[in-house]
Design an enzyme around this catalytic site. Structure first.
Site, PDB file in Angstrom:
ATOM      1  N   ASN A   7       0.853  -1.180   0.000  1.00 32.27           N
ATOM      2  CA  ASN A   7       0.000   0.000   0.000  1.00 32.27           C
ATOM      3  C   ASN A   7       0.899   1.244   0.000  1.00 32.27           C
ATOM      4  OD1 ASN A   7      -1.419   2.282   1.056  1.00 32.27           O
ATOM      5  ND2 ASN A   7      -3.073   0.924   1.656  1.00 32.27           N
ATOM      6  N   ASP A   9      -0.046   4.493  -0.088  1.00 33.72           N
ATOM      7  CA  ASP A   9      -0.718   5.739   0.323  1.00 33.72           C
ATOM      8  C   ASP A   9       0.224   6.725   1.007  1.00 33.72           C
ATOM      9  OD1 ASP A   9      -3.034   4.557  -0.538  1.00 33.72           O
ATOM     10  OD2 ASP A   9      -3.869   4.242   1.462  1.00 33.72           O
ATOM     11  N   HIS A  10       1.099   6.183   1.880  1.00 31.14           N
ATOM     12  CA  HIS A  10       1.868   7.117   2.708  1.00 31.14           C
ATOM     13  C   HIS A  10       3.039   7.756   1.989  1.00 31.14           C
ATOM     14  CE1 HIS A  10      -0.893   6.594   5.817  1.00 31.14           C
ATOM     15  NE2 HIS A  10      -0.678   5.299   5.920  1.00 31.14           N
ATOM     16  N   ARG A  18       3.437  18.890   1.509  1.00 29.06           N
ATOM     17  CA  ARG A  18       3.910  20.126   0.874  1.00 29.06           C
ATOM     18  C   ARG A  18       3.172  20.472  -0.413  1.00 29.06           C
ATOM     19  NH1 ARG A  18       9.075  22.067   2.608  1.00 29.06           N
ATOM     20  NH2 ARG A  18       8.824  22.011   4.858  1.00 29.06           N
ATOM     21  N   HIS A  43      -5.545   3.759  -1.642  1.00 28.58           N
ATOM     22  CA  HIS A  43      -6.875   4.130  -1.137  1.00 28.58           C
ATOM     23  C   HIS A  43      -7.179   5.547  -1.599  1.00 28.58           C
ATOM     24  CE1 HIS A  43      -9.642   4.441   2.687  1.00 28.58           C
ATOM     25  NE2 HIS A  43     -10.258   4.774   1.578  1.00 28.58           N
ATOM     26  N   ARG A  45      -9.263   8.239  -1.017  1.00 29.57           N
ATOM     27  CA  ARG A  45     -10.234   8.691  -0.018  1.00 29.57           C
ATOM     28  C   ARG A  45     -11.032   9.868  -0.564  1.00 29.57           C
ATOM     29  NH1 ARG A  45      -9.370   7.347   5.577  1.00 29.57           N
ATOM     30  NH2 ARG A  45     -10.737   9.105   5.922  1.00 29.57           N
ATOM     31  N   ARG A  49      -6.789  13.015   1.049  1.00 29.77           N
ATOM     32  CA  ARG A  49      -5.688  13.434   1.936  1.00 29.77           C
ATOM     33  C   ARG A  49      -4.336  12.881   1.481  1.00 29.77           C
ATOM     34  NH1 ARG A  49      -6.850   9.990   7.381  1.00 29.77           N
ATOM     35  NH2 ARG A  49      -8.744  11.204   7.341  1.00 29.77           N
ATOM     36  N   HIS A  50      -4.336  11.778   0.733  1.00 31.65           N
ATOM     37  CA  HIS A  50      -3.054  11.312   0.212  1.00 31.65           C
ATOM     38  C   HIS A  50      -3.115  11.003  -1.286  1.00 31.65           C
ATOM     39  CE1 HIS A  50      -4.999   7.603   1.507  1.00 31.65           C
ATOM     40  NE2 HIS A  50      -4.593   7.694   2.763  1.00 31.65           N
ATOM     41  N   GLU A  70      -8.661   0.644  -3.047  1.00 29.46           N
ATOM     42  CA  GLU A  70      -9.524   0.693  -1.857  1.00 29.46           C
ATOM     43  C   GLU A  70     -10.390   1.934  -1.978  1.00 29.46           C
ATOM     44  OE1 GLU A  70      -7.072   0.966   1.565  1.00 29.46           O
ATOM     45  OE2 GLU A  70      -6.228  -1.019   1.308  1.00 29.46           O
ATOM     46  N   THR A 100      -6.846   6.592  10.202  1.00 30.67           N
ATOM     47  CA  THR A 100      -6.775   5.550   9.195  1.00 30.67           C
ATOM     48  C   THR A 100      -8.075   4.762   9.280  1.00 30.67           C
ATOM     49  OG1 THR A 100      -5.479   3.638   8.419  1.00 30.67           O
ATOM     50  CG2 THR A 100      -5.579   3.982  10.803  1.00 30.67           C
ATOM     51  N   THR A 101      -8.263   3.793   8.381  1.00 33.98           N
ATOM     52  CA  THR A 101      -9.525   3.060   8.377  1.00 33.98           C
ATOM     53  C   THR A 101      -9.722   2.357   9.717  1.00 33.98           C
ATOM     54  OG1 THR A 101      -8.977   2.617   6.078  1.00 33.98           O
ATOM     55  CG2 THR A 101     -10.924   1.527   6.958  1.00 33.98           C
ATOM     56  N   GLU A 151     -11.239  -9.084   2.977  1.00 31.89           N
ATOM     57  CA  GLU A 151      -9.965  -8.742   3.607  1.00 31.89           C
ATOM     58  C   GLU A 151     -10.254  -8.606   5.097  1.00 31.89           C
ATOM     59  OE1 GLU A 151      -7.593  -5.541   1.949  1.00 31.89           O
ATOM     60  OE2 GLU A 151      -6.700  -5.145   3.925  1.00 31.89           O
ATOM     61  N   HIS A 195      -3.914  -4.392   7.751  1.00 31.04           N
ATOM     62  CA  HIS A 195      -4.023  -3.258   8.668  1.00 31.04           C
ATOM     63  C   HIS A 195      -3.144  -3.490   9.900  1.00 31.04           C
ATOM     64  CE1 HIS A 195      -5.442   0.444  10.297  1.00 31.04           C
ATOM     65  NE2 HIS A 195      -6.066   0.644   9.160  1.00 31.04           N
ATOM     66  N   GLY A 196      -2.174  -2.602  10.052  1.00 30.16           N
ATOM     67  CA  GLY A 196      -1.303  -2.650  11.226  1.00 30.16           C
ATOM     68  C   GLY A 196      -0.257  -3.757  11.181  1.00 30.16           C
ATOM     69  N   GLY A 217       1.012  -1.284   4.369  1.00 30.81           N
ATOM     70  CA  GLY A 217       1.456   0.030   3.950  1.00 30.81           C
ATOM     71  C   GLY A 217       2.389   0.723   4.920  1.00 30.81           C
ATOM     72  N   HIS A 218       1.840   1.132   6.060  1.00 34.26           N
ATOM     73  CA  HIS A 218       2.561   2.042   6.941  1.00 34.26           C
ATOM     74  C   HIS A 218       3.927   1.514   7.368  1.00 34.26           C
ATOM     75  CE1 HIS A 218       3.375   4.417  10.614  1.00 34.26           C
ATOM     76  NE2 HIS A 218       2.821   5.376   9.901  1.00 34.26           N
TER      77      HIS A 218
HETATM   78  N1  PXP Z   1      -6.045  -2.732   4.162  1.00 32.72           N
HETATM   79  C1  PXP Z   1      -6.965  -1.742   4.213  1.00 32.72           C
HETATM   80  C2  PXP Z   1      -8.362  -2.065   3.789  1.00 32.72           C
HETATM   81  C3  PXP Z   1      -6.629  -0.447   4.633  1.00 32.72           C
HETATM   82  O1  PXP Z   1      -7.562   0.510   4.679  1.00 32.72           O
HETATM   83  C4  PXP Z   1      -5.282  -0.176   4.981  1.00 32.72           C
HETATM   84  C5  PXP Z   1      -4.890   1.211   5.402  1.00 32.72           C
HETATM   85  O2  PXP Z   1      -5.037   2.080   4.345  1.00 32.72           O
HETATM   86  C6  PXP Z   1      -4.349  -1.222   4.886  1.00 32.72           C
HETATM   87  C7  PXP Z   1      -4.754  -2.489   4.501  1.00 32.72           C
HETATM   88  C8  PXP Z   1      -2.909  -1.027   5.224  1.00 32.72           C
HETATM   89  O3  PXP Z   1      -2.775  -0.742   6.564  1.00 32.72           O
HETATM   90  P1  PXP Z   1      -1.353  -0.320   7.146  1.00 32.72           P
HETATM   91  O4  PXP Z   1      -0.998   0.985   6.494  1.00 32.72           O
HETATM   92  O5  PXP Z   1      -1.587  -0.217   8.614  1.00 32.72           O
HETATM   93  O6  PXP Z   1      -0.390  -1.405   6.765  1.00 32.72           O
END
Ligand code: PXP
Length: 250
Positions: A7, A9-10, A18, A43, A45, A49-50, A70, A100-101, A151, A195-196, A217-218
């Protein structure tokens, strides 16, 4: 092996800090694929935001593995997806103020509406996954909507693993994931999770039966700032494989 969807996004979060052109999530996606990622997730959104529309359109042209978009289950987003044609759409809940979600989609409470959305997307040969909490009623409802995949939300497991390490609550959270994955497989769903997840906890999820793909992602983007994206992706792939080869211990 269990697949890794990176992912990105970040990468866009840093760019949007910026409102400049760098770093570009599209470039990050290419690097992640070169390092062995099996897919790219982003994602889009509502609050932008990203990730921006421009990013997703370019990703559609450049991603050579598998593009997972997403998005919230809104009419506008469904229209966008039908036009864009990602390989897969993951429907997620969205709240404006959240960091976050937070929590999965309440499929059980919105079965009819989701059924229609799933049908519309699948009619255009877009795979549909529903991001849900690991609960039996959500899994059963997901199957009734006609979605191919779920998921499973690993947020509670990930939080318990790190912050409540004195007790064993993460074991209970992992059991919930195992039960949901087993039920999902039994009713004919393919099972992803995310997630996480990070370098410490991912092996405990990659060894859950029927797990197909993990969306992360993160933790990968955070590590990439320190060691580079190529290394960060390869190290995550190693951890996923470790989970499949032995039962990791905490
Ligand atoms: N899966 C879904 C559905 C999410 O919304 C996210 C966060 O955008 C992730 C996975 C990834 O989560 P993380 O950034 O905590 O790894």
């Amino acid at each position: 092996m269990v697949k890794l969807g990176v992912n990105i996004d970040h990468v866009a979060t840093v760019r949007e800090a910026r409102k400049e052109r760098n770093p570009d999530p599209v470039a990050a996606a290419i690097l992640a694929e070169l390092a062995g990622a099996h897919g790219i997730t982003c994602h889009l959104r509502e609050d932008l935001r990203h990730i921006q529309e421009r990013d997703v359109r370019l990703l559609r042209q450049t991603v050579t593995t598998h593009l997972n978009l997403e998005m919230a289950p809104t009419a506008a987003m469904v229209q966008f997806a039908l036009e864009l044609q990602p390989d897969m759409v993951t429907l997620v809940p969205e709240r404006r103020q959240e960091l976050t979600t937070e929590g999965g989609l309440d499929v059980a409470g919105h079965e009819r509406e989701l059924q229609q959305i799933v049908q519309n997307l699948r009619a255009q040969r877009i795979q549909v996954s529903l991001f849900i909490d690991p609960e039996a009623r959500q899994v059963k409802s997901a199957q009734k909507t006609g979605a191919e995949l779920v998921e499973l939300h690993t947020g509670n497991f990930a939080r318990a693993y790190h912050y409540e390490s004195g007790d064993q609550s993460w074991l209970a959270e992992r059991s919930r994931l195992v039960d949901a994955a087993t039920l999902g497989h039994r009713v004919g769903l393919r099972v992803n999770a995310g997630h996480g997840l990070d370098y410490q906890n991912v092996a405990l999820v990659s060894n859950i039966p029927h797990m197909e793909e993990l969306n992360i992602g993160h933790s990968i983007i955070s590590r990439a700032i320190m060691v580079g994206l190529d290394k960060a992706v390869r190290e995550m792939l190693e951890q996923i494989r470790l989970g499949e080869s032995e039962l990791p211990r905490k």
